[in-house]
Design a protein around this motif. Structure first.
Motif, mmCIF file in Angstrom:
data_model
loop_
_atom_site.group_PDB
_atom_site.id
_atom_site.type_symbol
_atom_site.label_atom_id
_atom_site.label_comp_id
_atom_site.label_asym_id
_atom_site.label_seq_id
_atom_site.Cartn_x
_atom_site.Cartn_y
_atom_site.Cartn_z
ATOM 1 N N LEU B 42 0.822 -1.205 0.000
ATOM 2 C CA LEU B 42 0.000 0.000 0.000
ATOM 3 C C LEU B 42 0.861 1.262 0.000
ATOM 4 O O LEU B 42 0.659 2.167 -0.804
ATOM 5 N N ILE B 45 2.703 2.825 -3.169
ATOM 6 C CA ILE B 45 1.996 3.687 -4.127
ATOM 7 C C ILE B 45 2.269 5.164 -3.817
ATOM 8 O O ILE B 45 2.584 5.957 -4.704
ATOM 9 N N ASP B 46 2.174 5.511 -2.548
ATOM 10 C CA ASP B 46 2.412 6.898 -2.169
ATOM 11 C C ASP B 46 3.864 7.293 -2.440
ATOM 12 O O ASP B 46 4.145 8.401 -2.903
ATOM 13 N N LEU B 48 5.784 6.110 -4.780
ATOM 14 C CA LEU B 48 5.965 6.300 -6.225
ATOM 15 C C LEU B 48 5.357 7.614 -6.715
ATOM 16 O O LEU B 48 5.901 8.257 -7.621
#
Lengths: 185, 95
Positions: B42, B45-46, B48
């Motif tokens: 999870l 994602i942040d 990236l």
């Protein structure tokens, strides 16, 4: 508007990496296996259904107006999870999203969430999403990044849970950032 | 421009501060796909998203960070700082 459309006739929801397709009775074994998996127990209450009970649950669920349950699939036809939305309340402009279990790659799992949230905002007269997230679940922090706000603590079948609301205007900002990882659009 | 110093480390520093994480920046730092990686499925994602923004800020280039070839994140370019550096370098050369 999709409001009132029986789930069985809803078209697939197409994304760039994954698509959502309505769960059928034939998916009972897959969805049950997923629902009983260790991963699911981190996010959803335990169930003890048999395959036959799961089939019956799906049959019933498919008849409930405005209750949608999807399989998440990749374009090479791999099932990588499930997600749903239900309890659409257009008078209060809110819908609940849940039943989310995803086993794909991070960006695929995330796109599935975007697809379902976009579908809700696009097709219904709503401006917010209701979420119930176990306090021990890493999804809590993830939803916070999306912009979801805590509403209150509740007990969900013995699990300390946070009720959260995601407003459309907060969601759009993070949604566009996620899509910018996979597209220039 | 040094990709590690100008793009990756500033993002890691920002995330350390915002999320209260503790790790030492290094070329071998395990970012994703290992048992004790900095990021899970999870939080990657942040990370990236922040990396993409930083690339744009430093180079002015808008790259697609997660294409089909980079999807196998566990075996892909996001495993360590050095593999991410090489991947960003490749993206920028082709941008």
């Amino acid at each position: 508007m999709l409001c009132g459309v029986p789930m069985a006739v809803m078209n697939d929801i197409l994304g760039k990496l994954v698509y959502l397709t309505v769960v059928d009775v034939d998916d009972a074994e897959y969805t049950l296996q997923l629902r009983k998996s260790e991963k699911a127990l981190k996010t959803l209450p335990k169930i003890d259904n048999t395959v036959e009970q799961q089939k019956e649950w799906i049959r019933r669920q498919r008849t409930i107006p405005n209750d949608y349950f999807f399989k998440i699939r990749t374009y090479d036809e791999q099932d990588i999870g499930v997600v749903g939305f239900y309890d659409i309340d257009e008078s209060n402009m809110i819908v609940e999203i849940g039943r989310y279990i995803a086993t794909g790659k991070p960006i695929e799992n995330t796109e599935a969430l975007i697809l379902i949230i976009d579908t809700c905002f696009k097709n219904y007269n709503i401006d917010k999403i209701l979420l119930h997230v176990f306090k021990t679940n890493k999804m809590y922090k993830f939803w916070k990044k999306f912009g979801a706000k805590d509403i209150k603590d509740v007990d969900l079948k013995g699990h300390p849970t946070t009720e959260m609301i995601l407003y459309k205007e907060d969601y759009i900002v993070y949604r566009d950032k996620i899509y910018s990882l996979i597209t220039n659009n | 421009m040094n990709i590690t110093e100008d793009i990756i480390y500033p993002v890691l520093e920002k995330i350390k501060e915002e999320d209260g994480l503790e790790f030492n920046n290094s070329e071998d730092l395990e970012l994703f796909g290992y048992e004790d990686s900095v990021f899970d499925s999870l939080s990657i994602i942040d990370f990236l998203i922040e990396i993409k923004d930083q690339i744009n800020e430093v180079t002015g280039k808008n790259v697609i960070l997660v294409n089909k070839d980079a999807l196998s994140i566990k075996d892909g370019p996001f495993k360590t700082v050095s593999s991410l550096r090489d991947y960003i370098n490749q993206l920028l050369e082709n941008a």
